[in-house]
Design an enzyme around this catalytic site. Structure first.
Site, mmCIF file in Angstrom:
data_model
loop_
_atom_site.group_PDB
_atom_site.id
_atom_site.type_symbol
_atom_site.label_atom_id
_atom_site.label_comp_id
_atom_site.label_asym_id
_atom_site.label_seq_id
_atom_site.Cartn_x
_atom_site.Cartn_y
_atom_site.Cartn_z
ATOM 1 N N GLU A 1 44.147 39.216 49.808
ATOM 2 C CA GLU A 1 43.170 40.299 49.618
ATOM 3 C C GLU A 1 42.878 41.057 50.911
ATOM 4 O OE1 GLU A 1 39.346 39.243 47.923
ATOM 5 O OE2 GLU A 1 38.701 41.328 47.882
ATOM 6 N N LYS B 1 45.617 41.510 46.012
ATOM 7 C CA LYS B 1 44.318 42.030 45.556
ATOM 8 C C LYS B 1 43.859 43.129 46.510
ATOM 9 C CE LYS B 1 39.570 40.607 44.593
ATOM 10 N NZ LYS B 1 38.737 39.653 43.882
ATOM 11 N N SER C 1 36.837 45.642 42.772
ATOM 12 C CA SER C 1 36.102 46.847 42.369
ATOM 13 C C SER C 1 35.407 47.503 43.569
ATOM 14 C CB SER C 1 35.118 46.562 41.229
ATOM 15 O OG SER C 1 34.175 45.569 41.555
ATOM 16 N N GLY C 2 35.016 46.730 44.556
ATOM 17 C CA GLY C 2 34.626 47.270 45.856
ATOM 18 C C GLY C 2 33.392 48.149 45.926
ATOM 19 N N GLY C 3 32.524 48.112 44.906
ATOM 20 C CA GLY C 3 31.323 48.944 44.973
ATOM 21 C C GLY C 3 31.365 50.114 43.992
ATOM 22 N N ARG D 1 31.647 42.500 41.032
ATOM 23 C CA ARG D 1 30.523 43.294 40.541
ATOM 24 C C ARG D 1 30.849 44.052 39.258
ATOM 25 N NH1 ARG D 1 29.823 45.822 46.363
ATOM 26 N NH2 ARG D 1 31.933 45.006 46.425
ATOM 27 N N ARG E 1 22.548 39.180 45.408
ATOM 28 C CA ARG E 1 22.697 39.671 44.018
ATOM 29 C C ARG E 1 21.490 39.238 43.173
ATOM 30 N NH1 ARG E 1 26.613 41.907 46.070
ATOM 31 N NH2 ARG E 1 28.808 41.374 45.803
HETATM 32 P P1 13P Z 1 34.105 43.220 43.884
HETATM 33 O O1 13P Z 1 34.938 43.498 42.651
HETATM 34 O O2 13P Z 1 32.638 43.166 43.603
HETATM 35 O O3 13P Z 1 34.492 44.103 45.024
HETATM 36 O O4 13P Z 1 34.442 41.737 44.321
HETATM 37 C C1 13P Z 1 35.751 41.323 44.301
HETATM 38 C C2 13P Z 1 35.970 40.301 45.328
HETATM 39 O O5 13P Z 1 36.368 39.207 45.025
HETATM 40 C C3 13P Z 1 35.708 40.658 46.736
HETATM 41 O O6 13P Z 1 36.251 39.683 47.566
#
Ligand code: 13P
Length: 338
Positions: A175, A217, A259-261, A290, A31
């Site tokens: 998650e 999550k 958010s996943g991208g 992100r 990042r």
């Molecule tokens: P993102 O929202 O960037 O996908 O990250 C969340 C997260 O904690 C991934 O493990």
């Protein structure tokens, strides 16, 4: 109400959500490289401390997920990082898995590790102030994936993790992330995500995890990042809500999406639509990495001394996410507030 349920509600209730700032050093380096900032321990701390001392922490952030390095650091004022977070009435959390490794006999897939010695590490994190934890399993979608092997083994590990976390007095975030990579349809994502989540809860129940003291999550139900399919936010919301309604036991207090991208606004708009179409009793909020940090990181990278400006950028994003968690966000507010 149980203590664990109280913690879960404090983290995700009242229009608040989670700031996922638990990037491992490797991920955080990627990042920082992307904005041309050196990934030193000091720089990682400055950026994170800037976010944790922002005004929006009080009203928008119920919990912060930390990485092992950060939970042991102190802020520039000498305050321990977990204490800095608690000062805003948010709950400190910690990522406790040790990463996703190649899964034997299904080498394109991954299994998340970190169970060995976990009980002892949890004791240490509790002493450092953590009251909730995160463990992330990842799944790929393609014709033959995710395989039964990956679905079963990751669900089993998540359940063993969750049981140990509750034993040590903390709330486990479960998650299971079905990745956006690929050209699959939203329908494929819906089917695979449903299968993955159902298996997770089957295992959590076998391991006697108190579901009232957990937070799920998941990913939202989206077409693959390389798919030609484009569907409106409302359709994404309907599929996501239906998937969760059918796969998540009603005892679970809430769902905090990754958010996943997705871009910041995509993730916000989709969360807002989810809340406007929420026909469940689950709280539906954010646990974004992100989608909460991207603009702030970009702004900060231009002048790492501009703490106030970075915080203003972060505050805007956090406010938008909090509105979306209440179904009150709109494109107009997004532009006006900026
Ligand atoms: P993102 O929202 O960037 O996908 O990250 C969340 C997260 O904690 C991934 O493990």
């Amino acid at each position: 109400m149980s203590e664990l349920n109280n913690i879960a509600l404090k983290v995700i209730g009242n229009g608040k959500g989670i700031l996922a700032a638990d990037e491992s050093t490797g991920t955080m380096t990627k990042r920082l490289d992307s904005v041309n900032v050196e990934s030193s321990s000091k720089n990682r701390l400055i950026f994170r401390e800037t976010l944790f001392s922002s005004e929006s922490m009080k009203n928008c952030i119920g919990g912060v997920i930390l990485y092992d390095e950060t939970i042991k650091q102190s802020s520039s004022s000498g305050k321990k990082i977990p204490e800095l977070i608690s000062d805003s009435n948010a709950v400190p959390g910690i990522k406790v898995d040790t990463g996703a490794k190649v899964l034997a006999n299904s080498r394109e897939e991954k299994i998340t590790e970190g169970l060995d010695g976990l009980r002892e590490r949890l004791k240490e994190y509790y002493k450092l102030g953590a009251r909730f934890t995160k463990w992330r399993a990842v799944y790929i979608i393609s014709k033959n994936y995710p395989s039964k092997l990956s679905i079963i083994s990751n669900a089993h590990a998540l359940a063993r993790y969750a049981a140990l976390v509750q034993e040590s007095g903390m709330v486990p975030i479960i998650e299971p992330e079905v990745l956006m990579d690929g050209n699959h349809t939203a329908e494929d994502c819906y089917k695979k995500t449903s299968e993955v989540i159902k298996k997770c809860f089957e295992e959590l129940i076998i391991h006697k995890v108190d579901l009232k003291g957990t937070i799920l999550k998941p990913n939202m139900i989206l077409p693959g990042a390389n798919s030609k399919e484009k569907i409106p936010s409302e359709e994404i919301a309907k599929l996501t809500v239906k998937c969760l309604k059918d796969s998540v036991p009603s005892e679970v207090p809430g769902i905090a999406f990754l958010s996943g991208g997705q871009t910041e606004t995509e993730a916000t708009e989709n969360l807002n639509s989810i809340n406007n179409n929420n026909q469940t009793n689950f709280i539906m909020t954010y646990s974004f990495g992100r989608a909460l940090q991207q603009s702030a990181l970009k702004f900060w990278s231009k002048n790492i001394k501009d703490i106030k400006g970075t915080q203003t950028t972060f505050n805007h994003r956090a406010n938008m996410c909090s509105l979306a968690a209440q179904g009150k966000w709109s494109q107009n507010i997004e532009t006006q507030d900026n």
